[in-house]
Design a protein around this motif. Structure first.
Motif, PDB file in Angstrom:
ATOM      1  N   GLU A  79      27.902  -9.678  14.939  1.00  0.00           N
ATOM      2  CA  GLU A  79      26.992 -10.816  14.617  1.00  0.00           C
ATOM      3  C   GLU A  79      28.030 -12.152  14.445  1.00  0.00           C
ATOM      4  O   GLU A  79      27.661 -12.970  14.832  1.00  0.00           O
ATOM      5  N   GLU A 202      17.906  -2.762   3.404  1.00  0.00           N
ATOM      6  CA  GLU A 202      17.614  -3.132   4.805  1.00  0.00           C
ATOM      7  C   GLU A 202      17.498  -4.527   4.796  1.00  0.00           C
ATOM      8  O   GLU A 202      17.795  -5.545   5.599  1.00  0.00           O
ATOM      9  N   ARG A 203      16.156  -4.932   3.972  1.00  0.00           N
ATOM     10  CA  ARG A 203      15.907  -6.411   3.965  1.00  0.00           C
ATOM     11  C   ARG A 203      17.013  -7.373   3.651  1.00  0.00           C
ATOM     12  O   ARG A 203      17.122  -8.407   3.986  1.00  0.00           O
ATOM     13  N   ALA A 206      19.431  -7.886   6.225  1.00  0.00           N
ATOM     14  CA  ALA A 206      18.699  -8.906   7.304  1.00  0.00           C
ATOM     15  C   ALA A 206      18.807 -10.358   6.813  1.00  0.00           C
ATOM     16  O   ALA A 206      18.957 -11.056   7.560  1.00  0.00           O
ATOM     17  N   GLU A 210      20.243 -13.429   8.541  1.00  0.00           N
ATOM     18  CA  GLU A 210      19.386 -14.736   8.844  1.00  0.00           C
ATOM     19  C   GLU A 210      19.711 -15.942   8.152  1.00  0.00           C
ATOM     20  O   GLU A 210      19.794 -17.166   8.711  1.00  0.00           O
TER      21      GLU A 210
END
Length: 284
Positions: A79, A202-203, A206, A210
């Protein structure tokens, strides 16, 4: 019947309370400070030295994330590479910038200071290093409004957690030889959301990625603006000396004689163009 309803309500309340208490509010933080990297033992904010910086366009630039000793919630290297590619693209259109090398984090040492920066600059053959520092805080709060669903087989609790991710990234550009800060630009973002227990981790991950993406998106416009300001500033700032590399024809330092020749060339051409006509008229 009334007793059964009271018992079920009591059990539901205990269940909801148990769910809420088992997921207490917590804070997840990841940070990499440029000050900690360059001045690991500094007790106060350092002052930059007013030395002379020699720039040789096209300038070779290295781009790297500030290293951190923390491994727990660090942004994955893949990333980081993606984010640095976006920052690299903002430098690419300028002719006075040459090669842009992305430097993997493993080549840098936490608290390595300018000695580490110089070592990496020699390794990747760059003159200037743009360091990306970052600070991200994720607040995880148990959602008190858990929902109790009644089904044919009894009560079913859907518990949700809320997250709030606040991110700051900052690019600081240094001349390696003089240790001089050339310019810097910041970017910030905030990501809010909610998820069920089943996919909260998981969220949340993310949302962290983001947050970095949005912060870098906010970073690009001020970075370009600071780059333009810097290009104009070095023309009059006595703290900089610009000498073009061999073969480079871009906007580096222009000596006075060259400038006078450039300005007078159109006048000379015009004189040579009209002189024969004028001479013929005089002869006639």
């Amino acid at each position: 019947m009334k007793f059964s309803a009271v018992l079920i309500a009591t059990l539901a309340t205990m269940l909801l309370g148990g769910c809420a208490s088992s997921f207490p509010s917590r804070e997840v933080k990841q940070s990499a400070s440029i000050v900690d990297y360059l001045y690991p033992r500094a007790e106060q904010a350092p002052k930059t030295e007013p030395g002379m910086a020699y720039l040789r366009p096209p300038v070779r630039v290295g781009l790297a994330f500030v290293p951190t000793a923390s491994r727990g919630h660090a942004l994955p290297e893949t990333e980081k590479i993606k984010l640095m590619e976006r920052v690299k693209a903002s430098f690419a259109p300028y002719s006075f910038i040459g090669n842009i090398e992305i430097i993997p984090t493993q080549y840098l040492q936490p608290g390595g200071g300018f000695a580490n920066m110089e070592q990496v600059a020699r390794m990747f053959n760059v003159d200037v290093v743009a360091m990306v520092s970052h600070d991200q805080v994720q607040f995880n709060d148990s959602n008190k409004l858990a929902v109790l669903y009644w089904t044919i087989v009894g009560a079913y609790v859907i518990h949700g957690d809320e997250y709030d991710v606040q991110t700051m990234v900052d690019v600081s550009v240094f001349d390696v030889a003089s240790h001089k800060l050339l310019f810097r630009a910041p970017g910030t973002s905030q990501v809010k959301g909610a998820a069920s227990l089943a996919n909260f981790s998981e969220r949340a991950r993310a949302a962290q990625v983001e947050g970095y993406n949005k912060a870098v998106e906010e970073l690009i416009p001020p970075l370009k603006a600071e780059l333009e300001k810097f290009r104009e500033r070095i023309k009059a700032d006595p703290g900089f000396r610009v000498e073009n590399r061999a073969g480079y024809k871009g906007g580096g330092s222009i000596d006075l004689l060259g400038l006078l020749l450039a300005l007078s060339l159109p006048l000379l051409l015009a004189a040579f163009h009209f002189a024969p006509r004028y001479a013929r008229r005089r002869i006639q």
